[in-house]
Motif scaffolding. Structure first.
Motif, PDB file in Angstrom:
ATOM      1  N   TRP A 163      44.859  42.725  31.106  1.00 47.48           N
ATOM      2  CA  TRP A 163      43.511  43.104  31.529  1.00 47.48           C
ATOM      3  C   TRP A 163      42.643  43.442  30.330  1.00 47.48           C
ATOM      4  O   TRP A 163      43.074  44.155  29.409  1.00 47.48           O
ATOM      5  CB  TRP A 163      43.547  44.298  32.483  1.00 47.48           C
ATOM      6  N   LEU A 164      41.429  42.904  30.346  1.00 47.48           N
ATOM      7  CA  LEU A 164      40.417  43.225  29.349  1.00 47.48           C
ATOM      8  C   LEU A 164      39.309  44.004  30.042  1.00 47.48           C
ATOM      9  O   LEU A 164      38.811  43.577  31.100  1.00 47.48           O
ATOM     10  CB  LEU A 164      39.856  41.945  28.728  1.00 47.48           C
ATOM     11  N   ILE A 165      38.935  45.124  29.451  1.00 47.44           N
ATOM     12  CA  ILE A 165      37.841  45.943  29.982  1.00 47.44           C
ATOM     13  C   ILE A 165      36.781  46.057  28.895  1.00 47.44           C
ATOM     14  O   ILE A 165      37.068  46.521  27.784  1.00 47.44           O
ATOM     15  CB  ILE A 165      38.324  47.349  30.392  1.00 47.44           C
ATOM     16  N   ASN A 166      35.586  45.603  29.209  1.00 50.85           N
ATOM     17  CA  ASN A 166      34.457  45.699  28.288  1.00 50.85           C
ATOM     18  C   ASN A 166      33.457  46.691  28.872  1.00 50.85           C
ATOM     19  O   ASN A 166      32.916  46.474  29.957  1.00 50.85           O
ATOM     20  CB  ASN A 166      33.800  44.324  28.097  1.00 50.85           C
ATOM     21  N   ILE A 167      33.253  47.790  28.162  1.00 49.57           N
ATOM     22  CA  ILE A 167      32.302  48.818  28.591  1.00 49.57           C
ATOM     23  C   ILE A 167      31.443  49.202  27.402  1.00 49.57           C
ATOM     24  O   ILE A 167      31.966  49.536  26.329  1.00 49.57           O
ATOM     25  CB  ILE A 167      33.012  50.074  29.141  1.00 49.57           C
ATOM     26  N   VAL A 225      41.542  42.864  45.429  1.00 52.34           N
ATOM     27  CA  VAL A 225      40.899  41.626  44.989  1.00 52.34           C
ATOM     28  C   VAL A 225      41.815  40.905  44.009  1.00 52.34           C
ATOM     29  O   VAL A 225      42.256  41.492  43.014  1.00 52.34           O
ATOM     30  CB  VAL A 225      39.545  41.917  44.308  1.00 52.34           C
ATOM     31  N   GLU A 226      42.109  39.644  44.307  1.00 52.32           N
ATOM     32  CA  GLU A 226      42.875  38.800  43.383  1.00 52.32           C
ATOM     33  C   GLU A 226      41.936  38.140  42.381  1.00 52.32           C
ATOM     34  O   GLU A 226      40.871  37.643  42.754  1.00 52.32           O
ATOM     35  CB  GLU A 226      43.615  37.699  44.144  1.00 52.32           C
ATOM     36  N   LEU A 227      42.355  38.101  41.123  1.00 54.88           N
ATOM     37  CA  LEU A 227      41.574  37.432  40.081  1.00 54.88           C
ATOM     38  C   LEU A 227      42.382  36.302  39.453  1.00 54.88           C
ATOM     39  O   LEU A 227      43.575  36.468  39.147  1.00 54.88           O
ATOM     40  CB  LEU A 227      41.144  38.409  38.982  1.00 54.88           C
ATOM     41  N   GLU A 228      41.724  35.167  39.262  1.00 51.96           N
ATOM     42  CA  GLU A 228      42.299  34.061  38.519  1.00 51.96           C
ATOM     43  C   GLU A 228      42.300  34.389  37.022  1.00 51.96           C
ATOM     44  O   GLU A 228      41.585  35.299  36.567  1.00 51.96           O
ATOM     45  CB  GLU A 228      41.477  32.786  38.748  1.00 51.96           C
ATOM     46  N   ASP A 229      43.066  33.646  36.240  1.00 47.78           N
ATOM     47  CA  ASP A 229      43.036  33.787  34.794  1.00 47.78           C
ATOM     48  C   ASP A 229      41.613  33.591  34.280  1.00 47.78           C
ATOM     49  O   ASP A 229      40.927  32.631  34.644  1.00 47.78           O
ATOM     50  CB  ASP A 229      43.949  32.752  34.130  1.00 47.78           C
ATOM     51  N   MET A 230      41.164  34.522  33.448  1.00 46.99           N
ATOM     52  CA  MET A 230      39.860  34.517  32.798  1.00 46.99           C
ATOM     53  C   MET A 230      38.695  34.799  33.756  1.00 46.99           C
ATOM     54  O   MET A 230      37.539  34.745  33.358  1.00 46.99           O
ATOM     55  CB  MET A 230      39.599  33.194  32.052  1.00 46.99           C
ATOM     56  N   GLU A 231      38.981  35.139  34.998  1.00 46.88           N
ATOM     57  CA  GLU A 231      37.917  35.500  35.938  1.00 46.88           C
ATOM     58  C   GLU A 231      37.452  36.927  35.667  1.00 46.88           C
ATOM     59  O   GLU A 231      38.250  37.807  35.344  1.00 46.88           O
ATOM     60  CB  GLU A 231      38.410  35.369  37.376  1.00 46.88           C
ATOM     61  N   LYS A 232      36.152  37.160  35.836  1.00 45.15           N
ATOM     62  CA  LYS A 232      35.560  38.454  35.521  1.00 45.15           C
ATOM     63  C   LYS A 232      35.004  39.132  36.763  1.00 45.15           C
ATOM     64  O   LYS A 232      34.577  38.476  37.709  1.00 45.15           O
ATOM     65  CB  LYS A 232      34.429  38.300  34.500  1.00 45.15           C
ATOM     66  N   VAL A 233      35.014  40.458  36.723  1.00 43.23           N
ATOM     67  CA  VAL A 233      34.351  41.285  37.722  1.00 43.23           C
ATOM     68  C   VAL A 233      33.324  42.140  36.982  1.00 43.23           C
ATOM     69  O   VAL A 233      33.684  42.881  36.058  1.00 43.23           O
ATOM     70  CB  VAL A 233      35.353  42.194  38.461  1.00 43.23           C
ATOM     71  N   PRO A 234      32.056  42.056  37.341  1.00 37.52           N
ATOM     72  CA  PRO A 234      31.062  42.887  36.655  1.00 37.52           C
ATOM     73  C   PRO A 234      31.205  44.348  37.048  1.00 37.52           C
ATOM     74  O   PRO A 234      31.477  44.679  38.203  1.00 37.52           O
ATOM     75  CB  PRO A 234      29.730  42.308  37.147  1.00 37.52           C
ATOM     76  N   ILE A 235      31.047  45.237  36.086  1.00 36.78           N
ATOM     77  CA  ILE A 235      31.045  46.672  36.328  1.00 36.78           C
ATOM     78  C   ILE A 235      29.854  47.274  35.600  1.00 36.78           C
ATOM     79  O   ILE A 235      29.188  46.600  34.810  1.00 36.78           O
ATOM     80  CB  ILE A 235      32.352  47.338  35.847  1.00 36.78           C
ATOM     81  N   SER A 236      29.576  48.524  35.872  1.00 39.85           N
ATOM     82  CA  SER A 236      28.452  49.185  35.222  1.00 39.85           C
ATOM     83  C   SER A 236      28.689  49.238  33.718  1.00 39.85           C
ATOM     84  O   SER A 236      29.651  49.831  33.242  1.00 39.85           O
ATOM     85  CB  SER A 236      28.300  50.609  35.771  1.00 39.85           C
ATOM     86  N   GLY A 237      27.824  48.576  32.956  1.00 40.24           N
ATOM     87  CA  GLY A 237      27.929  48.590  31.505  1.00 40.24           C
ATOM     88  C   GLY A 237      28.868  47.559  30.929  1.00 40.24           C
ATOM     89  O   GLY A 237      29.164  47.606  29.734  1.00 40.24           O
ATOM     90  N   GLY A 238      29.354  46.609  31.754  1.00 43.81           N
ATOM     91  CA  GLY A 238      30.262  45.618  31.203  1.00 43.81           C
ATOM     92  C   GLY A 238      30.955  44.787  32.258  1.00 43.81           C
ATOM     93  O   GLY A 238      30.375  44.414  33.269  1.00 43.81           O
ATOM     94  N   TYR A 239      32.243  44.522  32.040  1.00 43.43           N
ATOM     95  CA  TYR A 239      33.000  43.683  32.969  1.00 43.43           C
ATOM     96  C   TYR A 239      34.495  43.919  32.778  1.00 43.43           C
ATOM     97  O   TYR A 239      34.946  44.479  31.772  1.00 43.43           O
ATOM     98  CB  TYR A 239      32.675  42.199  32.752  1.00 43.43           C
ATOM     99  N   ILE A 240      35.265  43.489  33.762  1.00 46.78           N
ATOM    100  CA  ILE A 240      36.725  43.458  33.689  1.00 46.78           C
ATOM    101  C   ILE A 240      37.136  42.005  33.788  1.00 46.78           C
ATOM    102  O   ILE A 240      36.611  41.246  34.617  1.00 46.78           O
ATOM    103  CB  ILE A 240      37.359  44.265  34.833  1.00 46.78           C
ATOM    104  N   CYS A 241      38.091  41.589  32.963  1.00 48.09           N
ATOM    105  CA  CYS A 241      38.547  40.207  32.942  1.00 48.09           C
ATOM    106  C   CYS A 241      40.071  40.152  33.003  1.00 48.09           C
ATOM    107  O   CYS A 241      40.755  40.912  32.303  1.00 48.09           O
ATOM    108  CB  CYS A 241      38.054  39.509  31.677  1.00 48.09           C
ATOM    109  N   ALA A 242      40.591  39.261  33.853  1.00 48.03           N
ATOM    110  CA  ALA A 242      42.038  39.041  33.933  1.00 48.03           C
ATOM    111  C   ALA A 242      42.444  38.008  32.889  1.00 48.03           C
ATOM    112  O   ALA A 242      41.921  36.886  32.878  1.00 48.03           O
ATOM    113  CB  ALA A 242      42.417  38.552  35.331  1.00 48.03           C
ATOM    114  N   LEU A 243      43.349  38.383  31.998  1.00 48.25           N
ATOM    115  CA  LEU A 243      43.826  37.486  30.947  1.00 48.25           C
ATOM    116  C   LEU A 243      45.235  37.000  31.279  1.00 48.25           C
ATOM    117  O   LEU A 243      46.054  37.765  31.804  1.00 48.25           O
ATOM    118  CB  LEU A 243      43.858  38.201  29.596  1.00 48.25           C
ATOM    119  N   PRO A 244      45.549  35.754  30.977  1.00 52.38           N
ATOM    120  CA  PRO A 244      46.920  35.275  31.209  1.00 52.38           C
ATOM    121  C   PRO A 244      47.897  35.901  30.224  1.00 52.38           C
ATOM    122  O   PRO A 244      47.537  36.191  29.084  1.00 52.38           O
ATOM    123  CB  PRO A 244      46.801  33.765  30.986  1.00 52.38           C
TER     124      PRO A 244
END
Length: 544
Positions: free
Chosen positions: A388-392, A353-372
């Motif tokens: 990459w930012l991972i929020n859990i 999966v390709e992610l744009e800058d600042m686009e998020k993917v929801p995950i269990s307990g949070g999200y993953i975000c692609a940062l420039p």
């Protein structure tokens, strides 16, 4: 033959293309053609003409990582055979590389800002249908490669993909980027496409046993075995240790070597830029090996195309346990910026999966975000890069990759959208190689010495990294991806002295952070950090 066996933990694997170590620019068809024609051929010809000089220079520690072919003088005939085979069997790749240079010359000579339609008939025949001619909005002419068609064309040489195996008694593997892997008595080579089901079944045997009889049934009929090491010698009946799933509360964050970070909760497992080590006779508990990786990885995230972050050697061996790979968005069709998504799909990964800058993917307990992130690519227009930012569970971990922080205002804008940060990983390879180090084989026009030396693959030095820390204000700061682990010298080719800029400036950052009450360290090998879940979990902003 019917006894279930495991792939031995001290057996190392090298993916080869036309007997050269496979890195991303040898997987994508167009860069592969350019590297074959403009780099590999030059090295082979140089060794054939000066074998003694190469053999002597290869013994010098200072020459590791250079363009020295690490073969002995008795291998001249084998090298000559590889060169002739390359020129005969891969002539279409040589012609493709030649035509890309002709296309550049055509566009420079005849594109004057007016319509490009008339130039299509002048495109070399072997490029027709694979390129689109374009201007940017400032009337600068270029072309776009239609990569998806190139992978479906005869230019994508699956028949030249080879699995190479050897025993790793110590961590002193030879440097991989300047020397073809000629067949010898100490290695077993098997010509099998990397996307073939045999490869996934074989590497799964690092953890799940299978009989050789069953494995051999998966081999394609046209595969070829080379080298003196027997395939059966790669296996053992001894079961490896198995890592138990993480089941505690909170979040476990583990540095796994070089740029690799493993992030786990009881519901999710994510790995960033995995480059895994092998077990061997050197009992080094600082190494994170294949048996240390969990049985299931929900997401692998890749920061950029450089081989120490997009490691084909590791990715092929963990493909069976990876559910999905997240990669940065690609420009589309640039010779210097091949699509990571297409590369991984053509290695057999089903979910990329390709992610744009600042686009998020929801995950269990949070999200993953692609940062420039900016820089570290010699000012070439490379879009395929992301931190990459991972929020859990309300905790936030940022892997900043090799950003050289060319514009601090970028981080001010990022900070306003992501809130508090618990852990920041940042690379500080502040004196990277010059432009031609990576992009030289892709150039169709000469570049001046001054431009080459000025445009470098630099990560952050102290001043730029300190600005990132001041803006993002993480509680913990870890310097990583310096290539210090000796078991990764086979692709890094780096040996630091205490007074090198990377050592001095990274230590300066660590000292600054410690003086401000932050947890800080320059990482080596592996390290585990634990974060308790926060009661307040905010999906998009401050989780304090």
């Amino acid at each position: 033959m019917s006894t279930p066996v495991y792939l031995r933990p001290d057996v190392y694997f090298e993916p080869l293309f036309n007997q050269w170590y496979m890195w991303p620019y040898l997987l994508a068809p167009a860069p592969a053609a350019m590297n074959l024609a403009n780099h590999h051929t030059r090295l082979m010809q140089s060794f054939i003409a000066n074998a003694k000089l190469h053999a002597q220079a290869a013994k010098l520690k200072s020459m590791v990582g250079s363009s020295i072919v690490n073969c002995d003088e008795q291998q001249v005939e084998a090298m000559l055979s590889l060169l002739e085979q390359s020129q005969n069997q891969l002539s279409d790749l040589y012609e493709f590389a030649k035509s890309l240079k002709q296309l550049d010359q055509l566009l420079l000579a005849e594109a004057n800002g007016e319509s490009l339609e008339g130039l299509y008939e002048k495109i070399p025949d072997n490029l027709k249908g694979y390129v689109e001619l374009v201007y940017d909005l400032n009337n600068q002419v270029s072309y776009r490669l239609i990569e998806g068609l190139l992978y479906l064309s005869p230019l994508f040489k699956k028949s030249k993909q080879t699995l190479c195996f050897g025993d790793l008694a110590s961590d002193k593997r030879p440097f991989v980027l300047s020397t073809p892997r000629l067949a010898d008595a100490n290695h077993c080579q098997i010509t099998v496409p990397f996307s073939h089901t045999f490869c996934q079944a074989l590497f799964k045997m690092r953890e799940v046993p299978m009989s050789l009889a069953a494995l051999n049934k998966l081999l394609p009929d046209d595969c070829d075995f080379r080298g003196g090491k027997k395939f059966s010698e790669l296996f053992t009946q001894q079961a490896p240790p198995i890592r138990a799933p993480y089941s505690d509360e909170g979040v476990r964050v583990e540095y796994i070597g070089h740029a690799g970070v493993l992030i786990e909760s009881k519901d999710i497992c994510c790995v960033i830029d995995p480059v895994l080590a092998y077990q061997n006779d050197e009992d080094n508990r600082q190494k994170f090996t294949f048996s240390d990786l969990p049985a299931v990885v929900d997401y692998v995230m890749i920061t950029h195309t450089h081989m120490d972050h997009l490691c084909i050697e590791t990715l092929l061996q963990i493909k069976h346990k990876v559910k999905a790979i997240l990669v940065p968005k690609n420009n589309g069709g640039s010779l210097a910026d091949p699509s990571i998504k297409l590369m991984l799909q053509n290695l057999g990964f089903a979910q990329v999966v390709e992610l744009e800058d600042m686009e998020k993917v929801p995950i269990s307990g949070g999200y993953i975000c692609a940062l420039p992130f900016l820089g570290e690519h010699a000012d070439v227009n490379i879009r395929s890069k992301a931190a990459w930012l991972i929020n859990i569970q309300g905790r936030t971990i940022v892997s900043a990759a090799d950003s050289s922080n060319l514009e601090a205002e970028l981080y001010n804008k990022i900070k306003s959208h992501i809130g508090r940060i618990d852990i920041l990983f940042i690379g500080m390879e502040c004196t990277g190689g010059p432009m031609r180090w990576l992009y030289g084989p892709l150039l169709t026009q000469p570049i001046s010495k001054q431009a080459n030396e000025s445009r470098r693959f630099n990560g952050s030095g102290f001043a730029s990294a300190a600005k990132i820390v001041d803006i993002l204000n993480p509680e913990q700061v870890f310097v990583y991806a310096l290539g210090m682990e000796p078991w990764f010298a086979y692709f890094m080719g780096i040996s630091y002295n205490d007074d090198d800029a990377q050592m001095l400036e990274s230590q300066q950052l660590v000292d600054k952070c410690l003086s401000e009450g932050k947890v800080a360290e320059r990482l080596f090998g592996r390290k585990t950090m634990r974060l308790n879940a926060l009661k307040s979990q905010v999906g998009g902003g401050d989780a304090s």
